[in-house]
Design a protein around this motif. Structure first.
Motif, short mmCIF file in Angstrom:
data_model
loop_
_atom_site.label_atom_id
_atom_site.label_comp_id
_atom_site.label_asym_id
_atom_site.label_seq_id
_atom_site.Cartn_x
_atom_site.Cartn_y
_atom_site.Cartn_z
N TYR A 189 0.85 -1.20 0.00
CA TYR A 189 0.00 0.00 0.00
C TYR A 189 0.89 1.25 0.00
N TRP A 190 0.37 2.32 -0.63
CA TRP A 190 1.09 3.59 -0.58
C TRP A 190 0.09 4.75 -0.60
N PRO A 191 0.25 5.73 0.32
CA PRO A 191 -0.67 6.90 0.32
C PRO A 191 -0.45 7.77 -0.92
N VAL A 192 -1.55 8.12 -1.59
CA VAL A 192 -1.43 8.75 -2.91
C VAL A 192 -0.84 10.16 -2.85
N ARG A 193 -1.01 10.85 -1.72
CA ARG A 193 -0.57 12.24 -1.67
C ARG A 193 0.90 12.38 -1.24
N SER A 194 1.57 11.28 -1.01
CA SER A 194 2.99 11.32 -0.62
C SER A 194 3.85 10.77 -1.75
N ALA A 195 4.90 11.50 -2.10
CA ALA A 195 5.83 11.03 -3.13
C ALA A 195 6.62 9.84 -2.59
N ARG A 196 6.84 8.84 -3.43
CA ARG A 196 7.63 7.67 -3.01
C ARG A 196 9.11 8.06 -2.94
N PRO A 197 9.82 7.56 -1.92
CA PRO A 197 11.22 7.99 -1.72
C PRO A 197 12.16 7.44 -2.79
N VAL A 198 13.23 8.17 -3.05
CA VAL A 198 14.26 7.75 -4.01
C VAL A 198 15.62 7.93 -3.37
N LYS A 199 16.63 7.30 -3.97
CA LYS A 199 18.00 7.42 -3.47
C LYS A 199 18.60 8.76 -3.86
N GLU A 200 18.39 9.14 -5.13
CA GLU A 200 19.00 10.39 -5.63
C GLU A 200 18.24 10.86 -6.87
N ARG A 201 17.99 12.16 -6.95
CA ARG A 201 17.43 12.75 -8.16
C ARG A 201 18.59 13.12 -9.08
N LYS A 202 18.53 12.66 -10.34
CA LYS A 202 19.65 12.84 -11.26
C LYS A 202 19.35 13.93 -12.29
N THR A 203 20.40 14.41 -12.91
CA THR A 203 20.26 15.43 -13.96
C THR A 203 19.64 14.79 -15.21
N ILE A 204 18.70 15.48 -15.79
CA ILE A 204 18.05 15.00 -17.01
C ILE A 204 19.05 15.05 -18.17
N PHE A 205 19.12 13.97 -18.94
CA PHE A 205 20.08 13.95 -20.07
C PHE A 205 19.56 13.18 -21.28
N ARG A 206 18.40 12.51 -21.17
CA ARG A 206 17.89 11.72 -22.29
C ARG A 206 16.56 12.26 -22.77
N PRO A 207 16.38 12.40 -24.08
CA PRO A 207 15.09 12.89 -24.58
C PRO A 207 14.03 11.79 -24.55
N LEU A 208 12.78 12.22 -24.49
CA LEU A 208 11.66 11.31 -24.70
C LEU A 208 11.36 11.37 -26.20
#
Length: 585
Positions: A189-208
């Motif tokens: 289960y996960w509460p919808v209004r809370s962001a899920r934790p991550v180890k590190e936010r990285k710099t964007i470098f790849r296009p969609l």
């Protein structure tokens, strides 16, 4: 714990006897046990927003605590499903109550009886931490579902099941953390209004990569980035998002209908299950989740749908997938906020929207990003939100506040749409903030001069816009030949490159290499045309009928896996101009 209803105002219910309850707690309202969430708590009184139709609720009916915030069940069975705004499966509900969602059906979500072929990836005495994968399920032919230790849970494995077929309620791994025992099932289960934790936010470098020329070359999107697509009625917001959902190189698509008209969501629900994924030749629904909320569904569920979508996206991101969210449209979500705010008798801000509209938009868009997950994998959530400003007025609050929090802005133009120029993205008002971040990727993977080529062609379009004002007054014939060349090349750019046919099998998706070659051959014509003008060759000779026809038709004539026709056209342009230069010398 139990309180009592003292007032009902649409989706907003007032209750007393609420001491001991918590903010944002999920509660069951009335004898029908409607699902609600506490949004205001003052001593003994609470205000609850209810995610179902509140007709028939009476004063004095009970409000019962669940002890948990509004949470989603995350596990196998999400992909290929169609949910409402709080993760209730609409196809299953339709089989129970045809055509309508009955009140009090409860928080049914994932199928608890279906057996999943499960591979356990840990053994007794293994030490597990949050994010570690303990089991795998091949959820669809294209997506491997990885069961991860929920955030905040650690311990040593003391018991595991054998590989086999289990339903999601089966405990497959048991952990011991000191005196505490954690039973790991095939979901969390996960509460919808809370962001899920991550180890590190990285710099964007790849296009969609989307296969849409005006986006990939002129206004690129990034994996982990944010984008707004504002446009008035009929300008192609939904169609543009459909194209991105079908063709973008994201691993998983989450499509959220945030309260659009029923016929627009019907088109999504009818079309998507029939679509074939071009990458796998299997149904696109194998990697798609649909969250359907129409304008006649409960307004509070519409408000929750956007959080449901982003939570599902973060869950798959944590497995190491790249997820793209299509929110259609965030204006309907903002209208739900406005309606609930009005019921709460809050002081309105601009155009009646609540004063906290900017912070809610920021909370949503900031959950996008390219990250290193807790288990060491890399994943991303890309958020693409359509905005529906009334009358196409981009100065209204939702568009303006969205613009503050996104880095790519693809403004749709009603004049282009009415001229049947699709996608109707206005190249003068649109922009992408990802150019500098993606420059190295484009140079390494497409061509070193692509960004310079983009800037040069964009300058031609800007010049043509200035000249068009003069042309309206005095006509094109009075312009000098160098300016007439700009007008003609700009027209070629618009029709041959920027305009794209979503219903043509060759033009609906264009690989990056073909996009580059198409733009390069238009540049070749422009450069040689300029040389010809400077030596006095008339514009009527420069605009050779056969060459222009080949330029306009190359998007339909050149296969996506063989670009020799473009190379031949490039050679023809060089030969033609060399010939006329000799002739006029």
């Amino acid at each position: 714990m139990e309180g009592k209803i003292v007032g009902v105002n649409g989706p907003v219910v007032k209750a007393e006897g609420m001491k001991g309850f918590k903010m944002r707690e999920m509660v069951m309202v009335g004898h029908k046990k409607l699902i609600g969430e506490i949004i205001i708590l003052e001593e003994d009184f609470a205000t609850i927003q209810v995610y179902e139709e509140t007709g028939g609720l009476k004063i004095g009916e009970p409000v019962v605590s669940t002890g948990n915030p509004l949470s989603l069940k995350l596990g196998p069975g999400i992909l290929g499903n169609i949910f409402d705004g709080i993760e209730r499966p609409l196809e299953k509900i339709n089989s129970i109550s045809y055509g309508f969602i009955p009140e009090g059906i409860g928080l049914i979500s994932l199928d608890e009886s279906k057996l999943w072929k499960t591979e356990i990836t840990v053994k007794v005495n293994d030490e597990l931490k949050e994010g570690d994968v303990y089991a795998k399920v091949q959820e669809t032919p294209t997506i491997l579902h990885k069961l991860m230790v929920p955030p905040g849970i650690f311990g040593k494995v003391i018991e595991v099941k054998e590989n086999g077929e289990y339903n999601i309620e089966t405990t497959v791994v048991t952990l011991k953390d000191g005196e505490r025992i954690h039973e790991l099932k095939l979901y969390q289960y996960w509460p919808v209004r809370s962001a899920r934790p991550v180890k590190e936010r990285k710099t964007i470098f790849r296009p969609l990569i989307t296969g849409q020329r005006i986006i990939d070359v002129f206004f690129p999107l990034a994996k982990g980035g944010t984008c707004a697509i504002p446009g008035g009625f009929g300008t192609g917001k939904t169609m543009t998002q459909h194209q991105l959902a079908k063709w973008s190189d994201a691993d998983i698509i989450v499509y959220i209908g945030c309260g659009e008209r029923g016929n627009e969501m019907t088109e999504v629900l009818e079309d998507f299950p029939k679509l074939i994924d071009p990458r796998t030749e299997l149904p696109l629904m194998n990697r798609t989740v649909l969250i359907a909320n129409t304008s006649n569904m409960p307004v509070a569920a519409r408000e929750a749908s956007i959080y449901t979508g982003i939570t599902l996206a973060e869950y798959f991101r944590d497995m190491g997938y790249h997820v793209a969210i299509m929110a259609d449209s965030t204006s309907r979500w903002a209208e739900a906020l406005r309606e609930i705010s009005g019921r709460l008798e809050e002081m309105p801000a601009e155009e009646g929207y609540p004063a906290y509209l900017p912070s809610r938009l920021a909370e949503f868009y900031e959950r996008a990003g390219y990250v290193e997950n807790l288990n060491g994998t890399e994943g991303s959530v890309t958020v693409i939100g359509a905005v529906s400003p009334a009358g196409g007025d981009f100065s209204e609050p939702v568009t303006q506040n969205t613009k503050r929090f996104v880095s790519a802005f693809l403004g749709l133009d009603k004049k282009l749409a009415y001229a049947r120029h699709y996608p109707a993205i206005n190249w003068l008002s649109s922009y992408s903030g990802y150019l500098s971040l993606l420059k190295d990727w484009y140079e390494e993977n497409v061509a070193e001069d692509l960004m310079d080529l983009r800037a040069k062609m964009l300058k031609v379009l800007y010049e043509e816009n200035k000249l068009s004002e003069i042309v309206k007054l005095v006509g094109e014939d009075v312009l000098p030949d160098d300016q007439r060349l700009i007008m003609e090349v700009s027209k070629c750019l618009k029709v041959a490159f920027l305009q794209q046919n979503a219903y043509h099998n060759l033009d609906t998706y264009v690989p990056l290499e073909k996009q580059y070659k198409m733009l390069k051959v238009i540049e070749r014509f422009y450069d040689y045309g300029n040389k010809a003008v400077r030596v006095g060759i008339p514009i009527s000779v420069i605009m050779d009928k056969d060459i222009m026809e080949s330029l306009y038709k190359m998007k339909y004539n050149v296969p996506n896996d063989n670009f020799s026709l473009i190379d031949n056209l490039d050679k023809d342009i060089i030969d033609y101009f060399n010939e006329i230069m000799k002739k006029y010398k």
